[in-house]
Design a protein around this motif. Sequence first.
Motif, PDB file in Angstrom:
ATOM      1  N   GLU A   1       8.731 -16.203 -44.555  1.00 54.51           N
ATOM      2  CA  GLU A   1       8.741 -16.563 -43.399  1.00 54.51           C
ATOM      3  C   GLU A   1      10.024 -17.308 -42.517  1.00 54.51           C
ATOM      4  O   GLU A   1      10.772 -16.538 -41.649  1.00 54.51           O
TER       5      GLU A   1
ATOM      6  N   ASP B   1      13.107 -14.986 -43.344  1.00 56.25           N
ATOM      7  CA  ASP B   1      13.128 -13.750 -42.461  1.00 56.25           C
ATOM      8  C   ASP B   1      14.520 -13.824 -41.137  1.00 56.25           C
ATOM      9  O   ASP B   1      13.762 -14.543 -40.713  1.00 56.25           O
TER      10      ASP B   1
ATOM     11  N   THR C   1      14.921 -11.288 -39.059  1.00 58.70           N
ATOM     12  CA  THR C   1      14.820  -9.967 -38.951  1.00 58.70           C
ATOM     13  C   THR C   1      14.031 -10.319 -36.891  1.00 58.70           C
ATOM     14  O   THR C   1      13.786  -9.194 -36.333  1.00 58.70           O
ATOM     15  N   ARG C   2      13.495 -10.752 -37.205  1.00 53.92           N
ATOM     16  CA  ARG C   2      12.291 -11.389 -35.977  1.00 53.92           C
ATOM     17  C   ARG C   2      13.103 -11.873 -34.104  1.00 53.92           C
ATOM     18  O   ARG C   2      14.473 -11.461 -35.062  1.00 53.92           O
ATOM     19  N   GLN C   3      12.531 -10.939 -33.836  1.00 60.85           N
ATOM     20  CA  GLN C   3      13.455 -11.272 -32.048  1.00 60.85           C
ATOM     21  C   GLN C   3      13.873 -12.954 -31.814  1.00 60.85           C
ATOM     22  O   GLN C   3      14.728 -13.190 -31.299  1.00 60.85           O
TER      23      GLN C   3
ATOM     24  N   SER D   1      14.338 -15.097 -34.676  1.00 60.46           N
ATOM     25  CA  SER D   1      14.774 -15.934 -35.551  1.00 60.46           C
ATOM     26  C   SER D   1      15.611 -17.211 -35.691  1.00 60.46           C
ATOM     27  O   SER D   1      16.604 -16.937 -34.514  1.00 60.46           O
TER      28      SER D   1
ATOM     29  N   SER E   1      11.799 -21.322 -40.020  1.00 61.39           N
ATOM     30  CA  SER E   1      11.039 -20.750 -39.428  1.00 61.39           C
ATOM     31  C   SER E   1      10.373 -21.173 -38.960  1.00 61.39           C
ATOM     32  O   SER E   1       9.612 -22.176 -39.484  1.00 61.39           O
TER      33      SER E   1
ATOM     34  N   TYR F   1       7.097 -20.188 -37.625  1.00 61.62           N
ATOM     35  CA  TYR F   1       6.359 -19.491 -38.816  1.00 61.62           C
ATOM     36  C   TYR F   1       5.599 -19.795 -40.157  1.00 61.62           C
ATOM     37  O   TYR F   1       4.813 -19.092 -40.858  1.00 61.62           O
TER      38      TYR F   1
ATOM     39  N   ARG G   1       8.562 -11.088 -25.354  1.00 63.82           N
ATOM     40  CA  ARG G   1       8.343  -9.918 -26.179  1.00 63.82           C
ATOM     41  C   ARG G   1       7.637  -9.038 -25.273  1.00 63.82           C
ATOM     42  O   ARG G   1       7.750  -7.663 -25.411  1.00 63.82           O
TER      43      ARG G   1
ATOM     44  N   SER H   1       1.809 -13.435 -28.922  1.00 66.03           N
ATOM     45  CA  SER H   1       2.588 -14.052 -28.798  1.00 66.03           C
ATOM     46  C   SER H   1       2.628 -15.717 -29.548  1.00 66.03           C
ATOM     47  O   SER H   1       1.642 -16.230 -28.247  1.00 66.03           O
TER      48      SER H   1
END
Length: 374
Positions: free
Chosen positions: A113, A116, A118-120, A122, A128, A130, A184, A321
């Motif tokens: 996490e 990464d 690449t998440r919208q 991030s 993170s 998350y 989202r 979400s």
Amino acid sequence: MAETTLPKEMKAQVLEAFNQPYALKTLPIPQLASNDDLLIKVDAASYCHTDAVLASGQMRPNPPSFPHISCHEFAGTIVSLSESPSPAAKQYRVGQKVGAPGRAYHPCGTCFECLDTTRQDSDYVGYSVYCSNAGNNGISRNGGFSEYAVVDARQVAPLPESITPVDAAPLMCAGITIFGALKRCNLSRGQRVGIIGAGGGLGHLGLQFATAMGLKTLGVDAADGPLQLAKSLRTKAEIIDARSQNAEAIVQRLGNEDGESDRANMGLDAVIILPEAQSGFDFGMALLKHHGVCVVVSFPEAGFHVSARDLVFRDIRIVGSLVGGNRTLREMLEFAAEHEVKAVSKTFALGELNGLVGEYHKAAGGKLVVDMSL
């Protein structure tokens, strides 16, 4: 480094056991644990549905121990930095006002996490919201129902001058959560979105955000108080009483307004589900056109029943979400300042927290906030 002499003790409202009232205690001032940490004097702390869930014992193993200080949406003034502040902490100064969400205190920086990007929503490599190894203010560690709190400089955001701490506190969970859910949905101006539970803490902020984004907004609720609150905002959103209006009739009417004769292309492009009731979920799903998206924010203990036919034959996409990253938090605050998005709130003194909880269970809508100046 502190620029003022700090007291050694503070007042705090603590949970001493599940399903018990909060207890006002005198505790030592919390200490900074790393060079990323900031000590803030809490100016305002907002109550969230998750605080009620936590206090009832439905989020075990959290809190990990008692006594526990709840609240994961608060705002305050920085009073101390470490002797050798990290680059993130150096962005702040003593006396600066910041908003503090629950996530993510001391993320590990090495899990998938944290790595990464690449998440919208991030942020950057090494951080993170998350991260499952991070602490969560007010849930897995102490939070904001106290005069002072320690936060991670990487999780907070500076407050725009036009946003007071009392207005900022609800934005730290309710605000960022509904703002993230709207992102989202991935909609463009002029598309249609429905907010199920529109008169609640998240919902009434969502009505303001969505209409300011240029979305055609439908707000749905099923209780007198929240419906009255949603209507009082005077946004351009249409407010629907789910007790007296039929979802199919609403879809047909929207189709007529859009000049659409094909039933598959009538209705909403996206819905956001905020209540925990199955009836609210079903109402929202029934409002969607084919290929629409259902964004689920609530997490009822028993879950939701989902019709496979909606997924297969109507190609409805369901996504969850949770919150938003620090970059999204800052974006949300600037958007709220620009468009004057503000929670309808009722304030209480720290010593009145149990009275606040009693008010919360009346389900009148809006947000309930501890104002430390009272």
